[in-house]
Write an enzyme that holds these catalytic residues in place. Sequence first.
Site, PDB file in Angstrom:
ATOM      1  N   THR A 184       1.216  -0.775  -0.134  1.00 10.09           N
ATOM      2  CA  THR A 184       0.290  -0.101  -0.094  1.00 10.09           C
ATOM      3  C   THR A 184       0.731   1.359  -0.484  1.00 10.09           C
ATOM      4  O   THR A 184       2.183   1.043   0.654  1.00 10.09           O
ATOM      5  CB  THR A 184      -0.661  -0.011   1.178  1.00 10.09           C
ATOM      6  OG1 THR A 184      -1.152   1.677   1.459  1.00 10.09           O
ATOM      7  CG2 THR A 184      -0.956  -0.453   2.186  1.00 10.09           C
ATOM      8  N   GLU A 327      -5.082  -2.754   4.083  1.00 11.09           N
ATOM      9  CA  GLU A 327      -4.397  -3.551   5.472  1.00 11.09           C
ATOM     10  C   GLU A 327      -6.019  -4.258   5.762  1.00 11.09           C
ATOM     11  O   GLU A 327      -6.203  -5.064   7.063  1.00 11.09           O
ATOM     12  CB  GLU A 327      -4.370  -2.722   6.514  1.00 11.09           C
ATOM     13  CG  GLU A 327      -2.643  -1.708   6.402  1.00 11.09           C
ATOM     14  CD  GLU A 327      -2.750  -0.806   5.713  1.00 11.09           C
ATOM     15  OE1 GLU A 327      -4.096  -0.359   4.444  1.00 11.09           O
ATOM     16  OE2 GLU A 327      -2.600  -0.001   5.943  1.00 11.09           O
ATOM     17  N   LYS A 435     -10.194  21.728   9.101  1.00  8.31           N
ATOM     18  CA  LYS A 435     -10.621  22.609  10.074  1.00  8.31           C
ATOM     19  C   LYS A 435     -10.534  24.017  10.057  1.00  8.31           C
ATOM     20  O   LYS A 435      -9.370  24.571  10.088  1.00  8.31           O
ATOM     21  CB  LYS A 435      -8.811  21.797  11.509  1.00  8.31           C
ATOM     22  CG  LYS A 435      -9.535  20.482  10.995  1.00  8.31           C
ATOM     23  CD  LYS A 435      -7.898  20.227  12.518  1.00  8.31           C
ATOM     24  CE  LYS A 435      -8.035  18.838  13.060  1.00  8.31           C
ATOM     25  NZ  LYS A 435      -7.295  18.056  12.092  1.00  8.31           N
ATOM     26  N   TRP A 440     -14.847  21.190  12.048  1.00  4.90           N
ATOM     27  CA  TRP A 440     -14.595  20.316  10.868  1.00  4.90           C
ATOM     28  C   TRP A 440     -15.590  20.312  10.048  1.00  4.90           C
ATOM     29  O   TRP A 440     -16.469  20.240   9.126  1.00  4.90           O
ATOM     30  CB  TRP A 440     -14.495  18.802  11.817  1.00  4.90           C
ATOM     31  CG  TRP A 440     -13.429  18.496  12.089  1.00  4.90           C
ATOM     32  CD1 TRP A 440     -12.626  20.022  13.014  1.00  4.90           C
ATOM     33  CD2 TRP A 440     -12.338  17.497  12.897  1.00  4.90           C
ATOM     34  NE1 TRP A 440     -11.138  19.283  13.678  1.00  4.90           N
ATOM     35  CE2 TRP A 440     -11.783  17.884  13.774  1.00  4.90           C
ATOM     36  CE3 TRP A 440     -12.530  15.923  12.921  1.00  4.90           C
ATOM     37  CZ2 TRP A 440     -10.558  16.474  14.174  1.00  4.90           C
ATOM     38  CZ3 TRP A 440     -12.367  14.914  13.825  1.00  4.90           C
ATOM     39  CH2 TRP A 440     -10.868  15.423  13.979  1.00  4.90           C
TER      40      TRP A 440
END
Length: 535
Positions: A184, A327, A435, A440
């Site tokens: 990855t 993963e 941010k 957010w």
Amino acid sequence: MKGNMLNWDVTVPKLIDHAEKYSFDAEIVSRELDNSISKITVGDCLSRSRRVATMLLNFGVHQGDRVGTIAWNNSRHFEVYFGVTGMGAVLHTINPRLFPEQLIYILNHAEDKVVFVDETFLPLIAAVQEHLQNSPHIILMGPKKNTELGINNLHFYDELLASTQPIENWTDVDELDAAALCYTSGTTGNPKGVLYSHRSTMLHSWAAGNALRFDTNSSVLPVVPMFHVNAWGTPYTTLMNGHKLILPGQALDGASLYELISNENASVLMGVPTVWLGLLNYLKENNLTLQGIEKVMVGGSAAPLAMIKEFNQKHNTFLVHGWGMTEMSPLGTLNLPSKKMMQLPDEERYALQTKQGYPLFGVELKIVDDDNNQLPRDGKAQGALKVRGPWIIESYFKAESPAVDDEGWFDTGDVATIFPDGCMQIMDRAKDVIKSGGEWISSIDLENAAVGHPDIEEACVVGVPHPKWDERPILLVICKGDLDKTSINEYLSEKVAKWWLPDDIIKVDNLPHGATGKLLKVELREKYKHHLMEN
Ligand code: AMP
């Protein structure tokens, strides 16, 4: 007290054995490099895998050795998948979209002894071969060819296969032995290897096959590449259940996909949003509709609302949103058409479908704050998404320290919200979240809203430094015709909170994508870092 049942290792060789007995007449359709369509049964394909296994033994490959592939989704690649793993070696699928330095790194790191290559990718090998420490044998996946590329150790698959006897028995491996390896590529540092075991691969296939609820007669078309997390495990899942497999080769444009879908009666489609965007545009331009599709599975990046609607309204098809990562083998969550969901009014259902869904059994999820405290499942709290389970990583290949914390949790690098019923929604990559004045903003949500605008073909939102708010979003768009900022802003203000509206909208000719098709936002953040400071 222990149970009394047999400790039977779940391994890929056992899967092959099973498929040879019970799924031998399932069909594998494949687009070849010359654009022709080939058809072979699973039985014939796996008997060719038996020859691949002998071929590898003849090259001195032993159990546990790594064998690379750089190939499209086609039947030779499928044969190699099972020939390699069936003889106990480790299948290392390589993403041809990596940069040459990354290719050199992973080929050396994996120490591949043999690399199977589609003709398309031979120039890649020619460019890096002198840097490969292991001098792997290169096998061109096709007939004998004269090539001027000056590749050493070059062999020809069809010729070798014809002169090789099939292996008699598949190797009896331990279920904890390595079966496959995928690297990855993060945005920084070297790529990292994820080494799947036979057990993790088989458990993932069981769970995925079961959760996706393919019909017995499903014909599955994975557009997601076999070089990216094993096409989400599709070769294993379809083999396990005897489904017809349709492999699209190198032709991933709308016209070629439509031809394959309709000629071969595909019923399940799997791929990233960009591919479906191409298909939907082609269908629209040619006034065509899809017929007989059970579901379109979309993952890799967030599926936009407009796409979910279009599949449903124009093509009577349900888009199943999935989330996962290399993963995680990769499947973590799925948003399937539950009875509860299907009873909702259309617009509410579409909105629900944009969420990434519920974990399969075998995946534990939680969100945590900066101090690793677990956050509530209230649909409001946002935090780092952590996972653990039997097909989720413990440590990277050859790494000295684990990739998980003391309790086995792996930090996905995603920021998510979990709703009271357990539905998970990805808000952003932790590094992409914007941010603004302490609040957010999800760049994914803004992008998804933007691509619903009729002029916008692709959208990318990045946070850039702002003198008052620390960071503010800017929207980069590839659009049809001239940029009409007012119209886009008006459109967006109906979809998102006012303070989320981008501080600027910029028309671009193209947007940078990484090896797995994801937007490369780091580059864009760097490029536009002074944009709002100067204004
Ligand atoms: P990869 O390991 O290349 O498959 O990338 C995994 C990452 O892709 C995840 O950590 C997410 O950031 C992103 N991703 C995968 N599926 C989705 C999805 N359905 N929605 C949003 N992001 C996704």
